[in-house]
Design an enzyme around this catalytic site. Structure first.
Site, PDB file in Angstrom:
ATOM      1  N   LYS A  19       0.841  -1.203   0.000  1.00  0.00           N
ATOM      2  CA  LYS A  19       0.000   0.000   0.000  1.00  0.00           C
ATOM      3  C   LYS A  19       0.876   1.253   0.000  1.00  0.00           C
ATOM      4  O   LYS A  19       2.096   1.165   0.210  1.00  0.00           O
ATOM      5  CB  LYS A  19      -0.916  -0.015   1.219  1.00  0.00           C
ATOM      6  CG  LYS A  19      -0.192   0.066   2.558  1.00  0.00           C
ATOM      7  CD  LYS A  19      -1.160  -0.186   3.704  1.00  0.00           C
ATOM      8  CE  LYS A  19      -0.426  -0.117   5.031  1.00  0.00           C
ATOM      9  NZ  LYS A  19      -1.288  -0.567   6.142  1.00  0.00           N
ATOM     10  N   ARG A  37     -10.724   0.280  14.678  1.00  0.00           N
ATOM     11  CA  ARG A  37     -10.507   1.028  13.444  1.00  0.00           C
ATOM     12  C   ARG A  37     -11.423   0.439  12.388  1.00  0.00           C
ATOM     13  O   ARG A  37     -12.459   1.005  12.099  1.00  0.00           O
ATOM     14  CB  ARG A  37      -9.022   0.982  13.045  1.00  0.00           C
ATOM     15  CG  ARG A  37      -8.660   1.994  11.987  1.00  0.00           C
ATOM     16  CD  ARG A  37      -7.161   2.045  11.717  1.00  0.00           C
ATOM     17  NE  ARG A  37      -6.630   0.802  11.148  1.00  0.00           N
ATOM     18  CZ  ARG A  37      -5.388   0.653  10.719  1.00  0.00           C
ATOM     19  NH1 ARG A  37      -4.518   1.651  10.815  1.00  0.00           N
ATOM     20  NH2 ARG A  37      -4.982  -0.491  10.216  1.00  0.00           N
ATOM     21  N   TYR A  70      17.906  29.293   9.946  1.00  0.00           N
ATOM     22  CA  TYR A  70      16.694  30.022  10.347  1.00  0.00           C
ATOM     23  C   TYR A  70      16.473  29.926  11.853  1.00  0.00           C
ATOM     24  O   TYR A  70      16.613  28.847  12.445  1.00  0.00           O
ATOM     25  CB  TYR A  70      15.465  29.435   9.664  1.00  0.00           C
ATOM     26  CG  TYR A  70      15.326  29.776   8.199  1.00  0.00           C
ATOM     27  CD1 TYR A  70      15.279  31.103   7.768  1.00  0.00           C
ATOM     28  CD2 TYR A  70      15.218  28.773   7.253  1.00  0.00           C
ATOM     29  CE1 TYR A  70      15.123  31.409   6.423  1.00  0.00           C
ATOM     30  CE2 TYR A  70      15.064  29.065   5.900  1.00  0.00           C
ATOM     31  CZ  TYR A  70      15.018  30.392   5.503  1.00  0.00           C
ATOM     32  OH  TYR A  70      14.855  30.680   4.170  1.00  0.00           O
ATOM     33  N   MET A  86      13.778  24.313   3.501  1.00  0.00           N
ATOM     34  CA  MET A  86      13.040  23.647   2.427  1.00  0.00           C
ATOM     35  C   MET A  86      13.949  22.798   1.542  1.00  0.00           C
ATOM     36  O   MET A  86      13.620  21.672   1.177  1.00  0.00           O
ATOM     37  CB  MET A  86      12.307  24.682   1.571  1.00  0.00           C
ATOM     38  CG  MET A  86      11.459  24.051   0.476  1.00  0.00           C
ATOM     39  SD  MET A  86      10.664  25.254  -0.586  1.00  0.00           S
ATOM     40  CE  MET A  86       9.338  25.828   0.422  1.00  0.00           C
TER      41      MET A  86
HETATM   42  C1  LIG Z   1      -0.590  -1.595   6.761  1.00  0.00           C
HETATM   43  C2  LIG Z   1      -1.197  -2.894   7.170  1.00  0.00           C
HETATM   44  C3  LIG Z   1      -0.387  -4.014   7.405  1.00  0.00           C
HETATM   45  C4  LIG Z   1       1.127  -3.941   7.392  1.00  0.00           C
HETATM   46  O1  LIG Z   1       1.557  -3.322   8.577  1.00  0.00           O
HETATM   47  P1  LIG Z   1       3.116  -3.171   8.936  1.00  0.00           P
HETATM   48  O2  LIG Z   1       3.107  -2.626  10.316  1.00  0.00           O
HETATM   49  O3  LIG Z   1       3.684  -2.220   7.949  1.00  0.00           O
HETATM   50  O4  LIG Z   1       3.697  -4.526   8.828  1.00  0.00           O
HETATM   51  C5  LIG Z   1      -1.015  -5.206   7.690  1.00  0.00           C
HETATM   52  N1  LIG Z   1      -2.361  -5.295   7.757  1.00  0.00           N
HETATM   53  C6  LIG Z   1      -3.165  -4.245   7.548  1.00  0.00           C
HETATM   54  C7  LIG Z   1      -4.635  -4.409   7.651  1.00  0.00           C
HETATM   55  C8  LIG Z   1      -2.612  -3.002   7.266  1.00  0.00           C
HETATM   56  O5  LIG Z   1      -3.417  -1.955   7.059  1.00  0.00           O
END
Ligand SMILES: *Cc1c(COP(=O)(O)O)cnc(C)c1O
Length: 389
Positions: free
Chosen positions: A35, A130, A269, A321
């Protein structure tokens, strides 16, 4: 010459890390999580190294299309499932597996016209709050799904909130693991629970239920993400090296100026750093517009880590930046020679001479995670790929 900053994606490291994750799960199959454009690495770039996984998991339908365009014919899992009913048409067309985490998604599936039944994972909210159905609603949803002609197989899935450490004095997966087992123990179907932290810490050590036939926590499918990319999911308890993981992303640049700063003058800065003696300060072509964390520290008390010519030193002053400043003192003392514009700087990852600066250490200094730094790599940074041997 282009601005000297560049990133490198290390395919041999990705392949190695996938192998490590596979080992940690025993007989479990691996969903490699790609992802967020493969955690900022680029799906097309990592594909050659991660195609050794059993399945590829992500969120975006457009990312799934890109994987099919690359020629991936294996399983693809949509971790958040469909966002609207017509997404199921693409699931049918591209043969995607998808997560069902709320009852409307089951309604959509029940109304979906498909020739070939789909493979789904029904997600239990075992305590993270979640995504997922609450335990009270889970079994009724499972029963309903099991009667739908649109469904070929129902997997069972949950996600841990505290797999990287303890919660209330016990391992952080324990309470959710117990809820999962209580809710699903007599249901058939493949199980998937472990993200990187749960996999590396407990994949074969903890079990679903008790007794000799109890399945290890790694179960049928694991879902590692961050570990594939060579960052420790439970840093600073463990480093990536402790887990046998190799960095898959290097961010490198060069010095573009060197300043001789007299004692008492300030750098950058806001004048947040004051030279304690006559100092040599290197200016690096890398700033927050490249994805470097602006909150990395550069006060007199504390400076974030950085490598110059492979030697570890610290940031001085604020990250701006397009530039940041580093103390050249430790580098020149160590190498016995002066630094100059063009010298190599490693912001994280592997230096040309092989020295390592873990992304987790840079992230920790800036109050964030390796995850966020990887995903924040800016589009203006050119990326090259270290190929597989
Ligand atoms: C992002 C995600 C993972 C992977 O998590 P990591 O901590 O990067 O290994 C696994 N399962 C779900 C549902 C996720 O959203």
């Amino acid at each position: 010459m282009p601005r000297p900053i560049h990133a490198t994606v290390h395919l041999p490291a990705l392949q190695h890390n996938l192998q490590r994750c596979r080992q940690a799960g025993g007989a479990a199959r691996v969903w490699a999580v790609l992802k967020a454009n493969a955690y900022g690495h680029g799906i097309e770039r990592v594909y050659a190294a991660l195609r050794g996984a059993d399945g590829l998991a992500l969120l975006d339908l457009s990312e799934a299309e890109r994987l099919r365009a690359l020629g991936w014919r294996g399983p693809i899992l949509l971790l958040e499932g469909a966002f609207e009913p017509r997404d199921l048409e693409l699931c049918s067309r591209l043969q995607l597996w998808h997560v069902l985490h709320r009852s409307e998604q089951i309604d959509w599936l029940a109304a979906h016209k498909t020739e070939a039944p789909q493979r789904v994972f029904l997600k239990l909210n075992s305590g993270m709050n979640r995504l997922g159905l609450r335990p009270e609603a889970f079994r009724a949803a499972w029963t309903r799904l099991s009667h739908l002609p649109q469904v070929e197989e129902i997997g069972l899935m949950t996600h841990f909130s505290d797999a990287d450490g303890l919660r209330g004095g016990q391992e952080g997966v324990r309470h959710q693991l117990d809820t999962f087992v209580r809710t699903t123990h007599d249901l058939p179907g493949e199980r998937s629970l472990c993200n990187s932290a749960a996999l590396l810490r407990h994949g074969l050590a903890l079990h679903l239920g008790s007794g000799p036939e109890a399945q290890p926590l790694a179960a049928d499918w694991t879902r590692p993400g961050i570990a594939l990319y060579g960052s420790a999911p439970d840093f600073a308890q463990h480093s990536a090296a402790d887990w046998g993981l190799q960095p898959s992303l290097t961010l490198a640049s060069q010095l573009i100026a060197v300043q001789d700063v007299p004692a008492g003058e300030t750098v950058g800065y806001g004048s947040t750093y004051t030279a304690t003696h006559a100092m040599r300060i290197g200016i690096v072509a890398c700033g927050y517009a490249d994805g470097y964390p602006r909150h990395a520290p550069g006060s007199n008390a504390h400076g974030g880590p950085v490598l110059v010519r492979g030697v570890r030193t610290r940031l001085v002053g604020r990250v701006s930046m397009d530039m940041l400043a580093v103390d050249l003192g430790p580098v020149e003392a160590h190498l016995g020679s002066t630094c100059k514009p063009g010298d190599a700087v490693t912001l994280w990852g592997r230096s040309g001479c092989g020295a390592l600066l873990p992304i987790d250490e840079v992230a920790q200094a800036a109050g964030t995670l390796g995850y966020e730094l990887m995903c924040a790599l800016a589009a203006r940074v050119p990326v090259s790929v270290e190929p597989l041997p």
